[in-house]
Design a protein around this motif. Structure first.
Motif, PDB file in Angstrom:
ATOM      1  N   LEU A 102       0.832  -1.201   0.000  1.00  0.00           N
ATOM      2  CA  LEU A 102       0.000   0.000   0.000  1.00  0.00           C
ATOM      3  C   LEU A 102       0.865   1.248   0.000  1.00  0.00           C
ATOM      4  O   LEU A 102       1.749   1.402   0.844  1.00  0.00           O
ATOM      5  N   ILE A 103       0.591   2.133  -0.959  1.00  0.00           N
ATOM      6  CA  ILE A 103       1.336   3.388  -1.021  1.00  0.00           C
ATOM      7  C   ILE A 103       0.346   4.548  -1.092  1.00  0.00           C
ATOM      8  O   ILE A 103      -0.756   4.407  -1.612  1.00  0.00           O
ATOM      9  N   PRO A 104       0.733   5.708  -0.550  1.00  0.00           N
ATOM     10  CA  PRO A 104      -0.175   6.864  -0.565  1.00  0.00           C
ATOM     11  C   PRO A 104      -0.168   7.539  -1.925  1.00  0.00           C
ATOM     12  O   PRO A 104       0.603   7.192  -2.820  1.00  0.00           O
ATOM     13  N   TRP A 105      -1.062   8.515  -2.064  1.00  0.00           N
ATOM     14  CA  TRP A 105      -1.073   9.365  -3.259  1.00  0.00           C
ATOM     15  C   TRP A 105      -1.262  10.808  -2.834  1.00  0.00           C
ATOM     16  O   TRP A 105      -2.209  11.114  -2.111  1.00  0.00           O
ATOM     17  N   PRO A 106      -0.343  11.698  -3.245  1.00  0.00           N
ATOM     18  CA  PRO A 106       0.900  11.403  -3.970  1.00  0.00           C
ATOM     19  C   PRO A 106       1.883  10.614  -3.117  1.00  0.00           C
ATOM     20  O   PRO A 106       1.765  10.596  -1.886  1.00  0.00           O
ATOM     21  N   CYS A 107       2.835   9.988  -3.772  1.00  0.00           N
ATOM     22  CA  CYS A 107       3.788   9.113  -3.079  1.00  0.00           C
ATOM     23  C   CYS A 107       5.203   9.539  -3.430  1.00  0.00           C
ATOM     24  O   CYS A 107       5.584   9.564  -4.604  1.00  0.00           O
ATOM     25  N   SER A 108       5.974   9.848  -2.418  1.00  0.00           N
ATOM     26  CA  SER A 108       7.378  10.189  -2.648  1.00  0.00           C
ATOM     27  C   SER A 108       8.186   8.911  -2.858  1.00  0.00           C
ATOM     28  O   SER A 108       7.749   7.805  -2.516  1.00  0.00           O
ATOM     29  N   ASN A 109       9.386   9.069  -3.402  1.00  0.00           N
ATOM     30  CA  ASN A 109      10.247   7.906  -3.605  1.00  0.00           C
ATOM     31  C   ASN A 109      10.593   7.256  -2.267  1.00  0.00           C
ATOM     32  O   ASN A 109      10.659   6.027  -2.161  1.00  0.00           O
ATOM     33  N   ALA A 110      10.804   8.088  -1.246  1.00  0.00           N
ATOM     34  CA  ALA A 110      11.137   7.553   0.074  1.00  0.00           C
ATOM     35  C   ALA A 110       9.983   6.727   0.630  1.00  0.00           C
ATOM     36  O   ALA A 110      10.199   5.659   1.229  1.00  0.00           O
ATOM     37  N   GLU A 111       8.752   7.192   0.442  1.00  0.00           N
ATOM     38  CA  GLU A 111       7.589   6.443   0.921  1.00  0.00           C
ATOM     39  C   GLU A 111       7.433   5.123   0.167  1.00  0.00           C
ATOM     40  O   GLU A 111       7.129   4.071   0.766  1.00  0.00           O
ATOM     41  N   TYR A 112       7.650   5.176  -1.137  1.00  0.00           N
ATOM     42  CA  TYR A 112       7.566   3.954  -1.938  1.00  0.00           C
ATOM     43  C   TYR A 112       8.604   2.935  -1.480  1.00  0.00           C
ATOM     44  O   TYR A 112       8.308   1.750  -1.276  1.00  0.00           O
ATOM     45  N   GLU A 113       9.835   3.403  -1.306  1.00  0.00           N
ATOM     46  CA  GLU A 113      10.897   2.478  -0.927  1.00  0.00           C
ATOM     47  C   GLU A 113      10.686   1.918   0.467  1.00  0.00           C
ATOM     48  O   GLU A 113      11.011   0.748   0.730  1.00  0.00           O
ATOM     49  N   ALA A 114      10.124   2.705   1.380  1.00  0.00           N
ATOM     50  CA  ALA A 114       9.830   2.201   2.719  1.00  0.00           C
ATOM     51  C   ALA A 114       8.765   1.115   2.676  1.00  0.00           C
ATOM     52  O   ALA A 114       8.861   0.085   3.359  1.00  0.00           O
ATOM     53  N   ALA A 115       7.735   1.321   1.865  1.00  0.00           N
ATOM     54  CA  ALA A 115       6.672   0.316   1.740  1.00  0.00           C
ATOM     55  C   ALA A 115       7.212  -0.971   1.130  1.00  0.00           C
ATOM     56  O   ALA A 115       6.884  -2.083   1.591  1.00  0.00           O
ATOM     57  N   MET A 116       8.039  -0.850   0.095  1.00  0.00           N
ATOM     58  CA  MET A 116       8.615  -2.034  -0.522  1.00  0.00           C
ATOM     59  C   MET A 116       9.579  -2.743   0.420  1.00  0.00           C
ATOM     60  O   MET A 116       9.635  -3.980   0.461  1.00  0.00           O
ATOM     61  N   ALA A 117      10.342  -1.970   1.181  1.00  0.00           N
ATOM     62  CA  ALA A 117      11.278  -2.577   2.127  1.00  0.00           C
ATOM     63  C   ALA A 117      10.540  -3.420   3.169  1.00  0.00           C
ATOM     64  O   ALA A 117      10.998  -4.510   3.542  1.00  0.00           O
ATOM     65  N   ALA A 118       9.383  -2.929   3.627  1.00  0.00           N
ATOM     66  CA  ALA A 118       8.594  -3.696   4.596  1.00  0.00           C
ATOM     67  C   ALA A 118       8.096  -4.999   3.973  1.00  0.00           C
ATOM     68  O   ALA A 118       8.120  -6.057   4.611  1.00  0.00           O
ATOM     69  N   ALA A 119       7.654  -4.930   2.728  1.00  0.00           N
ATOM     70  CA  ALA A 119       7.176  -6.136   2.050  1.00  0.00           C
ATOM     71  C   ALA A 119       8.312  -7.134   1.845  1.00  0.00           C
ATOM     72  O   ALA A 119       8.128  -8.352   2.034  1.00  0.00           O
ATOM     73  N   LEU A 120       9.489  -6.643   1.498  1.00  0.00           N
ATOM     74  CA  LEU A 120      10.626  -7.526   1.278  1.00  0.00           C
ATOM     75  C   LEU A 120      11.120  -8.133   2.588  1.00  0.00           C
ATOM     76  O   LEU A 120      11.558  -9.294   2.618  1.00  0.00           O
ATOM     77  N   ALA A 121      11.036  -7.372   3.682  1.00  0.00           N
ATOM     78  CA  ALA A 121      11.411  -7.917   4.988  1.00  0.00           C
ATOM     79  C   ALA A 121      10.474  -9.060   5.367  1.00  0.00           C
ATOM     80  O   ALA A 121      10.907 -10.104   5.875  1.00  0.00           O
ATOM     81  N   ARG A 122       9.194  -8.879   5.111  1.00  0.00           N
ATOM     82  CA  ARG A 122       8.231  -9.956   5.368  1.00  0.00           C
ATOM     83  C   ARG A 122       8.548 -11.174   4.511  1.00  0.00           C
ATOM     84  O   ARG A 122       8.518 -12.317   4.984  1.00  0.00           O
ATOM     85  N   ALA A 123       8.864 -10.923   3.235  1.00  0.00           N
ATOM     86  CA  ALA A 123       9.179 -12.036   2.340  1.00  0.00           C
ATOM     87  C   ALA A 123      10.399 -12.815   2.841  1.00  0.00           C
ATOM     88  O   ALA A 123      10.398 -14.050   2.867  1.00  0.00           O
ATOM     89  N   ARG A 124      11.416 -12.096   3.247  1.00  0.00           N
ATOM     90  CA  ARG A 124      12.614 -12.755   3.755  1.00  0.00           C
ATOM     91  C   ARG A 124      12.302 -13.575   4.996  1.00  0.00           C
ATOM     92  O   ARG A 124      12.766 -14.714   5.156  1.00  0.00           O
ATOM     93  N   ASP A 125      11.487 -13.014   5.890  1.00  0.00           N
ATOM     94  CA  ASP A 125      11.117 -13.722   7.118  1.00  0.00           C
ATOM     95  C   ASP A 125      10.330 -14.995   6.819  1.00  0.00           C
ATOM     96  O   ASP A 125      10.361 -15.958   7.596  1.00  0.00           O
ATOM     97  N   GLU A 126       9.609 -15.008   5.700  1.00  0.00           N
ATOM     98  CA  GLU A 126       8.802 -16.169   5.335  1.00  0.00           C
ATOM     99  C   GLU A 126       9.541 -17.132   4.406  1.00  0.00           C
ATOM    100  O   GLU A 126       8.946 -18.035   3.824  1.00  0.00           O
ATOM    101  N   GLY A 127      10.856 -16.919   4.286  1.00  0.00           N
ATOM    102  CA  GLY A 127      11.674 -17.857   3.526  1.00  0.00           C
ATOM    103  C   GLY A 127      11.597 -17.706   2.024  1.00  0.00           C
ATOM    104  O   GLY A 127      11.926 -18.647   1.282  1.00  0.00           O
ATOM    105  N   ILE A 128      11.191 -16.546   1.557  1.00  0.00           N
ATOM    106  CA  ILE A 128      11.128 -16.295   0.111  1.00  0.00           C
ATOM    107  C   ILE A 128      12.480 -15.752  -0.338  1.00  0.00           C
ATOM    108  O   ILE A 128      12.992 -14.783   0.219  1.00  0.00           O
ATOM    109  N   GLY A 129      13.032 -16.393  -1.355  1.00  0.00           N
ATOM    110  CA  GLY A 129      14.393 -16.062  -1.755  1.00  0.00           C
ATOM    111  C   GLY A 129      14.537 -15.307  -3.051  1.00  0.00           C
ATOM    112  O   GLY A 129      15.657 -14.988  -3.460  1.00  0.00           O
ATOM    113  N   ALA A 130      13.414 -15.017  -3.747  1.00  0.00           N
ATOM    114  CA  ALA A 130      13.520 -14.338  -5.038  1.00  0.00           C
ATOM    115  C   ALA A 130      12.260 -13.528  -5.317  1.00  0.00           C
ATOM    116  O   ALA A 130      11.179 -13.848  -4.821  1.00  0.00           O
TER     117      ALA A 130
END
Length: 207
Positions: free
Chosen positions: A71-99
């Motif tokens: 989920l990202i806001p509108w308008p969305c800054s690059n920093a906000e986008y990257e923070a949202a993606m980083a959270a999703a990737l952290a979850r993926a890593r925690d769940e054993g997703i490697g790619a």
């Protein structure tokens, strides 16, 4: 028995995403376990193509895969986008997703950006369609039954089907419409894909 690496697919809701899923499943090197999609919170639509969330869910149901909404806001800054993606990737890593797989074709700067953002996470980027000649790729999609869907902004007016002469003109640079972005595929039920070929039978019931 060797366990395949688990992967997410960055899902824009378009034909490239659908064909990437087909290619990944056909290769069998990774197990795609979810569709990673950025959602514009202000409009409840896919950030890339403004597809309504209910159509996105229908796509996920057809693929038999869970959505991983970012989920990202509108308008969305690059920093906000990257923070949202980083959270999703952290979850993926925690769940054993490697790619994470992306349907990119040619844009080197986009690929480099994705690789740089994923490098610190230990998650591997995959590009199953990378560098494919567009005419050959379109031929593959057409052989699988893919065609351009109706324009959802004008439901009564069918969109132009994807045909080989048009693909050839575009690949040769002779089509003036190349100056405008191609409309992406927006609804799985309108792709006219033989889903029995693209998506193998899945045990999960479809809603």
């Amino acid at each position: 028995m060797t366990t395949r690496p688990r992967a997410l697919l960055a899902w824009s809701s378009g034909k490239d995403s659908a064909w990437s899923l087909h290619e990944l499943r056909a290769a069998g090197e990774v197990e795609v376990v979810g569709l990673l999609t950025t959602i514009n919170q202000a409009f409840d639509r896919v950030a890339m193509h403004a597809v309504r969330i209910e159509l996105l869910r229908a796509q996920a149901d057809a693929a038999g895969l869970p959505l991983w909404p970012v989920l990202i806001p509108w308008p969305c800054s690059n920093a906000e986008y990257e923070a949202a993606m980083a959270a999703a990737l952290a979850r993926a890593r925690d769940e054993g997703i490697g790619a994470v797989a992306f349907g990119d074709l040619f844009l080197e700067d986009i690929r480099r950006y994705r690789e740089e953002r994923l490098a610190p996470t230990g998650i591997r980027p995959l590009f199953p369609l990378w560098g494919r000649p567009t005419a050959a790729l379109a031929d593959q999609m057409l052989a699988g039954g893919a065609a351009r869907p109706p324009d959802l902004r004008r439901p009564a007016r069918p969109g132009c089907p994807l045909r080989r002469p048009r693909v050839r003109r575009r690949a040769a640079g002779r089509d003036p419409r190349l100056r405008r972005p191609m409309r992406r595929a927006r609804r799985v039920s309108h792709l006219r894909v033989r889903w029995s070929d693209v998506l193998p039978p899945h045990p999960h019931p479809r809603r």
